[in-house]
Write a protein that holds these residues in place. Structure first.
Motif, PDB file in Angstrom:
ATOM      1  N   ASP A  48       0.851  -1.186   0.000  1.00 22.61           N
ATOM      2  CA  ASP A  48       0.000   0.000   0.000  1.00 22.61           C
ATOM      3  C   ASP A  48       0.890   1.241   0.000  1.00 22.61           C
ATOM      4  N   THR A  49       0.800   2.035  -1.047  1.00 24.60           N
ATOM      5  CA  THR A  49       1.500   3.321  -1.103  1.00 24.60           C
ATOM      6  C   THR A  49       0.651   4.279  -1.908  1.00 24.60           C
ATOM      7  N   GLY A  50       1.105   5.499  -1.965  1.00 31.44           N
ATOM      8  CA  GLY A  50       0.364   6.518  -2.696  1.00 31.44           C
ATOM      9  C   GLY A  50       0.620   6.524  -4.184  1.00 31.44           C
ATOM     10  N   TYR A  51       1.565   5.669  -4.660  1.00 33.95           N
ATOM     11  CA  TYR A  51       1.796   5.618  -6.107  1.00 33.95           C
ATOM     12  C   TYR A  51       0.596   4.985  -6.803  1.00 33.95           C
ATOM     13  N   PRO A  52       0.406   5.290  -8.065  1.00 32.25           N
ATOM     14  CA  PRO A  52      -0.715   4.683  -8.794  1.00 32.25           C
ATOM     15  C   PRO A  52      -0.613   3.154  -8.769  1.00 32.25           C
TER      16      PRO A  52
ATOM     17  N   THR B  46      -0.418  -0.856  -4.470  1.00 29.85           N
ATOM     18  CA  THR B  46      -1.851  -1.207  -4.581  1.00 29.85           C
ATOM     19  C   THR B  46      -2.681   0.002  -4.953  1.00 29.85           C
ATOM     20  N   GLY B  47      -2.090   1.158  -4.885  1.00 31.19           N
ATOM     21  CA  GLY B  47      -2.811   2.402  -5.126  1.00 31.19           C
ATOM     22  C   GLY B  47      -3.439   2.960  -3.884  1.00 31.19           C
ATOM     23  N   GLN B  48      -3.342   2.206  -2.776  1.00 33.47           N
ATOM     24  CA  GLN B  48      -3.915   2.657  -1.521  1.00 33.47           C
ATOM     25  C   GLN B  48      -2.806   3.134  -0.589  1.00 33.47           C
ATOM     26  N   ARG B  49      -2.955   4.378  -0.097  1.00 36.87           N
ATOM     27  CA  ARG B  49      -1.931   4.886   0.810  1.00 36.87           C
ATOM     28  C   ARG B  49      -2.015   4.159   2.130  1.00 36.87           C
ATOM     29  N   ASN B  50      -0.884   3.860   2.682  1.00 37.93           N
ATOM     30  CA  ASN B  50      -0.812   3.190   3.970  1.00 37.93           C
ATOM     31  C   ASN B  50      -1.181   4.187   5.049  1.00 37.93           C
TER      32      ASN B  50
ATOM     33  N   ASP C 207      10.385   5.688   0.135  1.00 36.63           N
ATOM     34  CA  ASP C 207       9.516   5.744  -1.042  1.00 36.63           C
ATOM     35  C   ASP C 207       9.225   7.186  -1.407  1.00 36.63           C
ATOM     36  N   ASP C 208       8.968   7.992  -0.387  1.00 36.41           N
ATOM     37  CA  ASP C 208       8.668   9.402  -0.649  1.00 36.41           C
ATOM     38  C   ASP C 208       9.855  10.069  -1.340  1.00 36.41           C
TER      39      ASP C 208
END
Length: 805
Positions: A731-735, A762-766, A792-793
């Motif tokens: 889960d991250t903010g990337y598409p 996953t497209g879902q931010r943690n 990641d950021d």
């Protein structure tokens, strides 16, 4: 009727004159042959006897090239040394001043340009005068006759031939007369005078007018004035007796006699001659400097001479080559750089003093050419042992005039290191390296694939211990690490590589080739080596795997300026460029933070690399280092007067008694001071980074791939030399479906060839869970994002939309 008392001497004189007249009559009988015999030994001979003796001789005397001194030049054209049996430099007559030509003709043979091979008038006058006086007061030999005599003497090779050229006999004089006629028939007067001026001995070890002018007046023969010309012209009659450096009063009187004769013949005005006679000799001596002893770089000169004596192109035997060097009038252009030599001398002499029971030696060599730029040692050349002088050359191998060398310690570890890299052993290979370890001989594969032996031996560390890789094990010079690494490479290939790189490994104890030195503890430097060998070997790394033989000479020219031989560089690739680049990258660590060289502040202000070496009992300590354009090996060894090794501990070195010694702390500063002084003349170049696609384990930055498609990220990572593994979804903010992050993270260092794990978003931010309610309303939610998330950021900020980190 008896003669009156007291008239006996008168009768004897009359008879002597009658004998002289008979001799003259005999002489005149062969005048048609162009001869005049200036001595009384022909009394009793007929004209036919004389003529027959002359006709039995060859018409011509072979005129071989006159011996001339050889000059050894530095890279900048300055004279490094002169070598000669006879200190002579031939010059054409046009390069001799007019006054010098006039002076020599006036005093030796004033009718030289008017008479033939023999001056009949002068000969008869001298003959009668000498007979009447009962002694030799006047000489009758022409310049041509004198030149013949000097030529015969010069070309005599045996003592018998030299005696024959000097003996006062009728046979010798007849021989000289015939040869003189041959010269007059076949050569011009100017040619004869030129050869005479070049062959004549002028005393104090100088032959020929050019060497005489340089020696006595420090100028060329073409610049000699009247005073100087008359002085030199007066010497040829008796160069020892009139030597102005030993008998200035006699030389002055003889000079004035020459001036009087020149005035008498109206060659110069009487007034000019008288004013010149009032002048002193005004010598300006340039000392004769024959041989390497007088050179500014005596041991480099000695190396050059022995290098050339071993060259079959210069003669069939070593004796022939030596003769060519001292009589061939050669110009030998060498590779030494006087600036580098001065810097090396200053450093070596400041770190090790001449009389001490230690010797410091340093060699500088240029990668990619093999040009030897400097050789320096602390003990000067000479025979005064009380002043530390020696004729042993500690900088070069014994085969070219040096010593056998000293054990090189851990500087030999690089040969195992380089072979390990050649065998694709990753640079990140980690080996447990305890403080002391026992090794089995059977674990070391010898040439032919057989175990070295059946015994065991124990090796301690002298620096640090623990898990080490090729970077840390080398930078810290860990013994147990390298003994284990050599089990991977075997004994044969590192040994062979060292030989290919210029180390003159030998087998002094007999047996199979190299058996005495090809042993398990080879990387600890059990073999003897010299600074030049080690500089040549390490220069191979600087040249990215190309080894070049040490080359002290660039070209040799003969006395006419024609090239006799050009010494081209001899270079061969002995390892892949990528392997050498990896060695350079590792050895840079020695002179960078954390390395022993860095700790002792020996690194110049240029990229540099190196390796330390210390032997057991500290008999010798080494630092071998290099920049991309120059390699240098620095050695300090305990040495007795005969050159045999002894421990440095307890000895005075540079005026300080040593209680411990190390490659970095003792030999390293001598290397460092040299390179710091000469870095101003070195090109600003950097080492090439090792190719991660060719060398496993090269530390490399992991590209930032956050937000890329998995295929794009995979291509980028593989191009960078990494393997790629799938880490699943996160889960991250990337598409969704793009790269979330990697492990190791983008921007960090990882070994080439290692695995980089790719995580897909996953497209879902943690989102961090909400905290439990607290009484205080000022509390804030806990930041529970992992370090990986924070990386990641960073990746996203650096790499999005650009395809790279």
């Amino acid at each position: 009727m008896s003669a009156p008392e007291g008239d006996g001497s008168r009768v004897t004189s009359v008879l002597a004159h009658l004998g002289s007249m008979v001799a003259v009559a005999a002489i005149l009988g062969v005048v048609t042959a162009g001869l005049a015999i200036p001595f009384a030994t022909v009394v009793g001979m007929t004209a036919q006897d004389v003529a027959d003796s002359v006709n039995d001789l060859p018409d011509e005397l072979e005129t071989k090239a006159l011996p001339q001194r050889t000059r050894i030049l530095a890279k900048d054209g300055s004279t490094l040394a002169t070598l000669y049996d006879e200190n002579r430099v031939n010059v054409p007559l046009t390069q001799v001043s007019k006054t010098m030509r006039q002076a020599i003709v006036a005093i030796e043979d004033y009718r030289f340009y008017q008479h033939g091979a023999l001056d009949l008038k002068g000969t008869l006058r001298a003959f009668v005068t000498n007979q009447a006086s009962g002694s030799t007061r006047q000489g009758g030999s022409s310049i041509t006759q004198q030149m013949v005599k000097l030529t015969l003497l010069n070309q005599a090779k045996t003592e018998a031939e030299r005696k024959a050229a000097m003996e006062d006999t009728f046979a010798r004089k007849i021989r000289e007369l015939q040869y003189a006629i041959g010269f007059e028939k076949n050569y011009s007067k100017d040619w004869i005078l030129e050869r005479y001026l070049n062959i004549a001995y002028f005393g104090d070890g100088v032959y020929g007018i050019q060497a005489a002018a340089r020696h006595y007046f420090s100028k060329d023969a073409r610049k000699l004035n009247l005073r100087e010309s008359a002085t030199l012209a007066g010497l040829v009659k008796n160069p020892v007796g009139y030597d102005p450096t030993s008998f200035p009063d006699k030389a002055l009187a003889r000079r004035n006699l020459v001036l009087d004769r020149m005035a008498q013949l109206n060659v110069v005005a009487t007034k000019t001659a008288e004013s010149t006679k009032n002048q002193d000799l005004n010598l300006k001596i340039t000392p004769n400097r024959n041989g390497c002893l007088f050179s500014e770089a005596p041991f480099f000169c000695d190396y050059v001479v022995n290098y050339l004596k071993a060259d079959p192109a210069l003669g069939k035997t070593r004796e022939e080559r030596a003769d060519l060097l001292t009589s061939g009038g050669l110009t030998i252009k060498t590779t030494i750089d006087p600036r580098f030599q001065k810097a090396a001398d200053k450093s070596v002499q400041s770190h090790v003093y001449a009389p001490e029971q230690a010797v410091g030696a340093l060699a500088l060599l240029e990668p990619k050419t093999g040009n030897v730029r400097a050789l320096s040692q602390s003990r000067p050349m000479g025979s005064k042992k009380g002043k530390g002088e020696t004729y042993i050359n500690y900088t070069v191998p014994k085969e070219v005039g040096g010593a056998r060398g000293f054990q090189a310690g851990s500087t030999f570890k690089v040969f195992v290191l380089a072979q390990a890299i050649n065998q694709k052993i990753p640079l990140t290979t980690t080996i447990d390296s305890p403080e002391r370890k026992t090794f089995q001989e059977e674990a070391y594969e010898n040439c032919g694939g057989v175990p070295y032996g059946n015994g065991e031996f124990s090796v301690p560390n002298s620096t640090q211990s623990g898990p080490m890789n090729l970077y840390t094990g080398t930078r810290l010079s860990v013994n147990t690490f390298f003994m284990a690494l050599e089990q991977m490479t075997g004994l044969c290939k590192p040994y062979s590589l060292a030989r290919k790189m210029g180390v003159n490994l030998t087998n002094p104890n007999g047996g199979a080739e190299g058996a005495a030195e090809r042993v398990p503890n080879f990387p600890l430097g059990v073999a003897d080596a010299t600074p030049l060998e080690m500089a040549e070997a390490y220069a191979t790394f600087a040249a990215r795997g190309v080894h070049c033989d040490a080359r002290p000479v660039a070209v040799i020219q003969d006395a006419n300026g024609t090239t006799v031989k050009k010494y081209s560089k001899k270079c061969d690739r002995v390892m892949p460029a990528a392997s050498a680049d990896a060695v350079n990258d590792i050895l840079r660590g020695v002179n960078e933070a954390g390395g022993f060289g860095y700790q002792n502040n020996i690194q110049p202000n240029q990229p540099s690399a190196g390796k330390t070496g210390t032997t057991n009992s500290a008999n010798s300590v080494w630092f071998v280092g290099y920049t991309p354009t120059l390699a240098g090996a620095s050695m300090i060894a305990g040495a007795n007067a005969d050159g045999s090794p002894s421990s440095l501990i307890g000895k005075s070195v540079g005026g300080t008694r040593l209680f411990n010694a190390s490659g970095s702390g003792t030999a390293g500063p001598m290397w460092g001071d040299t390179f710091k002084a000469i870095q101003q003349w070195l090109p600003d170049e950097n080492f090439v980074k090792p190719d991660a696609s060719a060398i496993a384990g090269v530390p490399k930055m992991v590209p930032s791939t956050g937000g890329m498609s998995p295929s794009q990220a995979t291509d980028l990572l593989e191009q960078a030399g990494f393997q790629v593994a799938d880490g699943g979804m996160r889960d991250t903010g990337y598409p969704r479906g793009t790269v979330a992050y990697t492990n190791p993270s983008g921007g960090s260092q990882a070994p080439s060839g290692s695995v980089v794990t790719l995580y897909i978003s996953t497209g879902q931010r943690n989102v961090a869970p909400k905290p439990d309610p607290k009484p205080s309303t000022t509390s804030k939610p806990e930041d529970r994002s992992s370090p990986r998330d924070r990386d990641d950021d960073d990746d996203r900020g650096r790499g999005r939309g650009r395809g790279r980190g």
